[in-house]
Design a protein around this motif. Structure first.
Motif, PDB file in Angstrom:
ATOM      1  N   LEU A  58       0.765  -1.192   0.165  1.00  0.00           N
ATOM      2  CA  LEU A  58      -0.198  -0.067  -0.111  1.00  0.00           C
ATOM      3  C   LEU A  58       0.983   1.361   0.115  1.00  0.00           C
ATOM      4  O   LEU A  58       2.099   1.062   0.014  1.00  0.00           O
ATOM      5  N   ASN A  59       0.249   2.290  -0.215  1.00  0.00           N
ATOM      6  CA  ASN A  59       1.168   3.848  -0.299  1.00  0.00           C
ATOM      7  C   ASN A  59       1.378   3.831   1.271  1.00  0.00           C
ATOM      8  O   ASN A  59       0.644   4.158   2.166  1.00  0.00           O
ATOM      9  N   ILE A  60       2.645   3.908   1.682  1.00  0.00           N
ATOM     10  CA  ILE A  60       3.363   4.030   2.957  1.00  0.00           C
ATOM     11  C   ILE A  60       2.957   5.548   3.481  1.00  0.00           C
ATOM     12  O   ILE A  60       2.337   5.679   4.547  1.00  0.00           O
ATOM     13  N   ALA A  61       3.102   6.374   2.640  1.00  0.00           N
ATOM     14  CA  ALA A  61       3.172   7.753   2.920  1.00  0.00           C
ATOM     15  C   ALA A  61       1.642   8.114   3.377  1.00  0.00           C
ATOM     16  O   ALA A  61       1.144   8.785   4.225  1.00  0.00           O
ATOM     17  N   ALA A  62       0.674   7.664   2.494  1.00  0.00           N
ATOM     18  CA  ALA A  62      -0.880   7.701   2.799  1.00  0.00           C
ATOM     19  C   ALA A  62      -1.213   7.099   4.185  1.00  0.00           C
ATOM     20  O   ALA A  62      -2.151   7.692   4.953  1.00  0.00           O
ATOM     21  N   THR A  63      -0.914   5.963   4.344  1.00  0.00           N
ATOM     22  CA  THR A  63      -1.037   5.172   5.424  1.00  0.00           C
ATOM     23  C   THR A  63      -0.622   5.950   6.847  1.00  0.00           C
ATOM     24  O   THR A  63      -1.324   5.972   7.697  1.00  0.00           O
ATOM     25  N   VAL A  64       0.781   6.355   6.777  1.00  0.00           N
ATOM     26  CA  VAL A  64       1.166   6.985   7.885  1.00  0.00           C
ATOM     27  C   VAL A  64       0.485   8.575   8.110  1.00  0.00           C
ATOM     28  O   VAL A  64       0.104   8.789   9.114  1.00  0.00           O
ATOM     29  N   LEU A  65       0.320   9.127   7.005  1.00  0.00           N
ATOM     30  CA  LEU A  65      -0.447  10.278   7.213  1.00  0.00           C
ATOM     31  C   LEU A  65      -1.993  10.179   7.772  1.00  0.00           C
ATOM     32  O   LEU A  65      -2.320  10.964   8.818  1.00  0.00           O
ATOM     33  N   ILE A  66      -2.788   9.184   7.405  1.00  0.00           N
ATOM     34  CA  ILE A  66      -4.009   8.730   7.869  1.00  0.00           C
ATOM     35  C   ILE A  66      -3.865   8.421   9.392  1.00  0.00           C
ATOM     36  O   ILE A  66      -4.741   9.126  10.185  1.00  0.00           O
ATOM     37  N   SER A  67      -2.815   7.763   9.860  1.00  0.00           N
ATOM     38  CA  SER A  67      -2.430   7.374  11.174  1.00  0.00           C
ATOM     39  C   SER A  67      -2.256   8.586  12.092  1.00  0.00           C
ATOM     40  O   SER A  67      -2.614   8.667  13.122  1.00  0.00           O
ATOM     41  N   TYR A  68      -1.363   9.512  11.433  1.00  0.00           N
ATOM     42  CA  TYR A  68      -1.283  10.874  12.156  1.00  0.00           C
ATOM     43  C   TYR A  68      -2.450  11.492  12.272  1.00  0.00           C
ATOM     44  O   TYR A  68      -2.595  12.228  13.345  1.00  0.00           O
ATOM     45  N   LEU A  69      -3.444  11.633  11.326  1.00  0.00           N
ATOM     46  CA  LEU A  69      -4.644  12.658  11.135  1.00  0.00           C
ATOM     47  C   LEU A  69      -5.701  12.059  12.415  1.00  0.00           C
ATOM     48  O   LEU A  69      -6.394  12.804  12.883  1.00  0.00           O
ATOM     49  N   VAL A  70      -5.674  10.742  12.674  1.00  0.00           N
ATOM     50  CA  VAL A  70      -6.622  10.141  13.610  1.00  0.00           C
ATOM     51  C   VAL A  70      -5.686  10.106  15.125  1.00  0.00           C
ATOM     52  O   VAL A  70      -6.546   9.445  16.035  1.00  0.00           O
ATOM     53  N   GLN A  71      -4.780  10.513  15.155  1.00  0.00           N
ATOM     54  CA  GLN A  71      -4.229  10.300  16.481  1.00  0.00           C
ATOM     55  C   GLN A  71      -4.672  10.895  17.472  1.00  0.00           C
ATOM     56  O   GLN A  71      -4.742  10.636  18.950  1.00  0.00           O
ATOM     57  N   PRO A  72      -5.580  12.168  17.348  1.00  0.00           N
ATOM     58  CA  PRO A  72      -6.300  12.753  18.717  1.00  0.00           C
ATOM     59  C   PRO A  72      -7.355  11.352  18.993  1.00  0.00           C
ATOM     60  O   PRO A  72      -7.651  11.410  20.055  1.00  0.00           O
ATOM     61  N   LEU A  73      -7.903  10.607  18.194  1.00  0.00           N
ATOM     62  CA  LEU A  73      -8.736   9.434  18.578  1.00  0.00           C
ATOM     63  C   LEU A  73      -7.809   8.469  19.420  1.00  0.00           C
ATOM     64  O   LEU A  73      -8.396   8.125  20.283  1.00  0.00           O
ATOM     65  N   GLN A  74      -6.686   8.505  19.207  1.00  0.00           N
ATOM     66  CA  GLN A  74      -5.770   7.685  20.022  1.00  0.00           C
ATOM     67  C   GLN A  74      -5.717   8.170  21.318  1.00  0.00           C
ATOM     68  O   GLN A  74      -5.912   7.212  22.544  1.00  0.00           O
ATOM     69  N   LEU A  75      -5.755   9.267  21.481  1.00  0.00           N
ATOM     70  CA  LEU A  75      -5.455   9.700  22.772  1.00  0.00           C
ATOM     71  C   LEU A  75      -6.941   9.579  23.455  1.00  0.00           C
ATOM     72  O   LEU A  75      -7.008   9.322  24.930  1.00  0.00           O
ATOM     73  N   LEU A  76      -7.842   9.941  22.759  1.00  0.00           N
ATOM     74  CA  LEU A  76      -9.395   9.747  23.633  1.00  0.00           C
ATOM     75  C   LEU A  76      -9.514   8.438  23.819  1.00  0.00           C
ATOM     76  O   LEU A  76     -10.513   7.888  24.556  1.00  0.00           O
ATOM     77  N   LEU A  77      -9.191   7.234  23.057  1.00  0.00           N
ATOM     78  CA  LEU A  77      -9.612   5.932  23.190  1.00  0.00           C
ATOM     79  C   LEU A  77      -8.581   5.016  24.191  1.00  0.00           C
ATOM     80  O   LEU A  77      -8.898   3.949  24.320  1.00  0.00           O
ATOM     81  N   ILE A  78      -7.525   5.693  24.563  1.00  0.00           N
ATOM     82  CA  ILE A  78      -6.577   4.898  25.295  1.00  0.00           C
ATOM     83  C   ILE A  78      -7.154   4.396  26.702  1.00  0.00           C
ATOM     84  O   ILE A  78      -7.141   3.254  27.135  1.00  0.00           O
ATOM     85  N   ILE A  79      -7.991   5.183  27.236  1.00  0.00           N
ATOM     86  CA  ILE A  79      -8.495   4.962  28.571  1.00  0.00           C
ATOM     87  C   ILE A  79      -9.682   3.765  28.315  1.00  0.00           C
ATOM     88  O   ILE A  79      -9.595   2.894  29.126  1.00  0.00           O
ATOM     89  N   PRO A  80     -10.384   4.015  27.526  1.00  0.00           N
ATOM     90  CA  PRO A  80     -11.519   2.828  27.214  1.00  0.00           C
ATOM     91  C   PRO A  80     -10.817   1.726  26.542  1.00  0.00           C
ATOM     92  O   PRO A  80     -11.321   0.431  27.240  1.00  0.00           O
ATOM     93  N   PHE A  81      -9.807   1.672  25.881  1.00  0.00           N
ATOM     94  CA  PHE A  81      -8.963   0.318  25.551  1.00  0.00           C
ATOM     95  C   PHE A  81      -8.243  -0.387  26.797  1.00  0.00           C
ATOM     96  O   PHE A  81      -8.424  -1.385  27.066  1.00  0.00           O
ATOM     97  N   VAL A  82      -7.822   0.458  27.796  1.00  0.00           N
ATOM     98  CA  VAL A  82      -7.417  -0.216  29.110  1.00  0.00           C
ATOM     99  C   VAL A  82      -8.277  -0.680  29.749  1.00  0.00           C
ATOM    100  O   VAL A  82      -8.196  -1.772  30.364  1.00  0.00           O
ATOM    101  N   ARG A  83      -9.379   0.241  30.023  1.00  0.00           N
ATOM    102  CA  ARG A  83     -10.581  -0.533  30.790  1.00  0.00           C
ATOM    103  C   ARG A  83     -11.226  -1.773  30.192  1.00  0.00           C
ATOM    104  O   ARG A  83     -11.403  -2.804  30.988  1.00  0.00           O
ATOM    105  N   LEU A  84     -11.123  -1.814  28.834  1.00  0.00           N
ATOM    106  CA  LEU A  84     -11.865  -2.890  28.167  1.00  0.00           C
ATOM    107  C   LEU A  84     -10.705  -4.222  28.316  1.00  0.00           C
ATOM    108  O   LEU A  84     -10.974  -5.306  28.741  1.00  0.00           O
ATOM    109  N   GLY A  85      -9.264  -3.934  28.413  1.00  0.00           N
ATOM    110  CA  GLY A  85      -8.607  -4.737  28.612  1.00  0.00           C
ATOM    111  C   GLY A  85      -8.186  -5.146  29.676  1.00  0.00           C
ATOM    112  O   GLY A  85      -8.277  -6.649  29.946  1.00  0.00           O
ATOM    113  N   VAL A  86      -8.371  -4.564  30.763  1.00  0.00           N
ATOM    114  CA  VAL A  86      -8.454  -4.828  32.205  1.00  0.00           C
ATOM    115  C   VAL A  86      -9.626  -5.723  32.491  1.00  0.00           C
ATOM    116  O   VAL A  86      -9.687  -6.884  33.155  1.00  0.00           O
TER     117      VAL A  86
END
Length: 162
Positions: free
Chosen positions: A64-92
């Protein structure tokens, strides 16, 4: 020059234009939908600092296009910060670990009490969060792909095949 025009210009030149340039590179709607779905799922992995390496490796593996994949992952990183705690709670919850208190005061108290135990608890919680992400990433990525594909087929021209 108003603050609105500065922000608008920033988003146009730093986000919108690079995405449009990627879309003009002749990717098929299918590859673009896979790239966006994959970049999104990699971008929300609840482990800080691994998205670039992970996105690059997976995009290279599936050609796949590496630059596009990395760009998209950077654009959604605010979601990463919002979802860390729910993922931790789900994993626990999934692994039956001891409930982890995630407020700043409680974490400081954990480290003051026994910093090795605090590191161990946070390490296990992070592994549980990544495991929870891994279990739901494939189904959600698949749904995202299925939602994006008709949109990209409608709005992107199919590349001319030689």
């Amino acid at each position: 020059m108003s603050a609105y025009s500065v922000v608008k210009g920033f988003f146009r030149h730093r986000i919108i234009q690079p995405v449009l340039n990627l879309l003009k590179q002749g990717m098929t709607p299918q590859k673009l939908a896979v790239t966006v779905a994959l970049g999104t799922m990699v971008g929300i992995v609840p482990a800080l600092g691994v998205t670039t390496v992970m996105g690059t490796a997976i995009a290279a593996r599936f050609r796949l296009n590496i630059a596009a994949t990395v760009l998209i992952s950077y654009l959604v990183q605010p979601l990463q910060l919002l979802l860390i705690i729910p993922f931790v709670r789900l994993g626990v919850f999934m692994f039956g670990l001891k409930e982890l208190r995630l407020s700043l005061e409680e974490m400081v108290a954990m480290f003051k009490n026994d910093w090795l135990e605090a590191l161990d608890s946070l390490w296990k919680a992070n592994l549980a969060a990544v495991s929870a992400w891994a279990l739901i990433a494939m189904p959600i990525g698949g749904v995202l792909y299925l939602l994006l594909l008709p949109i990209f087929k409608k709005f992107l021209p199919s590349p001319v095949q030689a």
